[in-house]
Scaffold this motif. Structure first.
Motif, PDB file in Angstrom:
ATOM      1  N   GLY A 185       0.790  -1.226   0.000  1.00  0.00           N
ATOM      2  CA  GLY A 185       0.000   0.000   0.000  1.00  0.00           C
ATOM      3  C   GLY A 185       0.816   1.266   0.000  1.00  0.00           C
ATOM      4  N   ARG A 189      -2.208  -1.323  10.993  1.00  0.00           N
ATOM      5  CA  ARG A 189      -0.909  -0.794  11.437  1.00  0.00           C
ATOM      6  C   ARG A 189      -1.067   0.155  12.629  1.00  0.00           C
ATOM      7  NH1 ARG A 189      -0.616  -2.102   6.257  1.00  0.00           N
ATOM      8  NH2 ARG A 189       1.205  -3.142   5.486  1.00  0.00           N
ATOM      9  N   ARG A 240      -4.825   1.144   5.754  1.00  0.00           N
ATOM     10  CA  ARG A 240      -3.994   0.131   6.425  1.00  0.00           C
ATOM     11  C   ARG A 240      -4.188   0.272   7.932  1.00  0.00           C
ATOM     12  NH1 ARG A 240       1.282   1.190   5.857  1.00  0.00           N
ATOM     13  NH2 ARG A 240       0.852   3.396   5.701  1.00  0.00           N
TER      14      ARG A 240
END
Length: 196
Positions: free
Chosen positions: A57, A118, A115
């Motif tokens: 990403g 994370r 994301r």
């Protein structure tokens, strides 16, 4: 009084951490708001990080913070000087977070909703240590497909009153608003403690 110089009040120093996962925009946030040339400890990504740093990403990322970022912002109207410490995002550097936490009054947890996984370690870190924080959802390319409520629910925040703010880490105005929201949270928390 005649003959006496009254010193001007000094701004109070406030240490703030800027934390989050790898590649969420922490360095950019510090750069966009700092009134001084920020200290950056970025190094180029190399073949040594292959299989260690997850670039899914963020394939175009070429540098990464290996220690911390540092910037300063004077809020004259609030009478404080913010010292901003950006944490490294890669798991192999998380051992530094406890040292950076020393003396901090609050944090911004910067998240990338593309994301979001994370972001869990940073949220868990501050919740487990009781440090007040706000969540800044970085709107990459000016877009954010989720609401603040959806992001807060996805992060499973222990305190449902933790502010989730939309921001563009490149925007000085957005970052300032996020920092002021954090200061409001810190002041409210101090007031609640004083009232006990």
């Amino acid at each position: 009084m005649p003959g006496y110089d009254i010193p001007a009040p000094r701004e109070a120093p406030v240490k703030i951490l800027i934390a989050g996962g790898f590649g969420v925009g922490k360095t950019t946030l510090v750069e966009s708001i700092s009134e001084i040339e920020p200290l950056r400890t970025e190094e180029r990504l190399t073949a040594a990080g292959v299989g260690v740093d997850d670039l899914d990403g963020i394939e175009s990322k070429t540098v990464t913070t290996v220690a911390m970022d540092f910037g300063r912002l004077t809020l004259t109207d609030a009478g404080v000087v913010l010292y901003l410490f950006g944490t490294p995002g890669q798991e192999r550097f998380w051992f530094m977070w406890d040292d950076l936490l020393n003396g901090a009054l609050g944090a911004i947890v910067l998240v990338d909703t593309r994301r979001l996984d994370r972001s869990f370690p940073a949220v868990d870190f501050f919740e487990s240590r009781g440090l007040p924080f706000v969540v800044g959802a970085n709107c990459f390319h000016g877009e954010q497909p989720y609401t603040a409520e959806e992001i807060g629910a996805a992060l499973h925040l222990r305190d449902p009153n933790t502010p989730v703010l939309m921001l563009d880490a490149r925007s000085r105005q957005d970052v300032r608003a996020c920092l002021l929201s954090l200061l409001d949270r810190l002041i409210a928390g101090a007031g609640a403690v004083a009232a006990v």
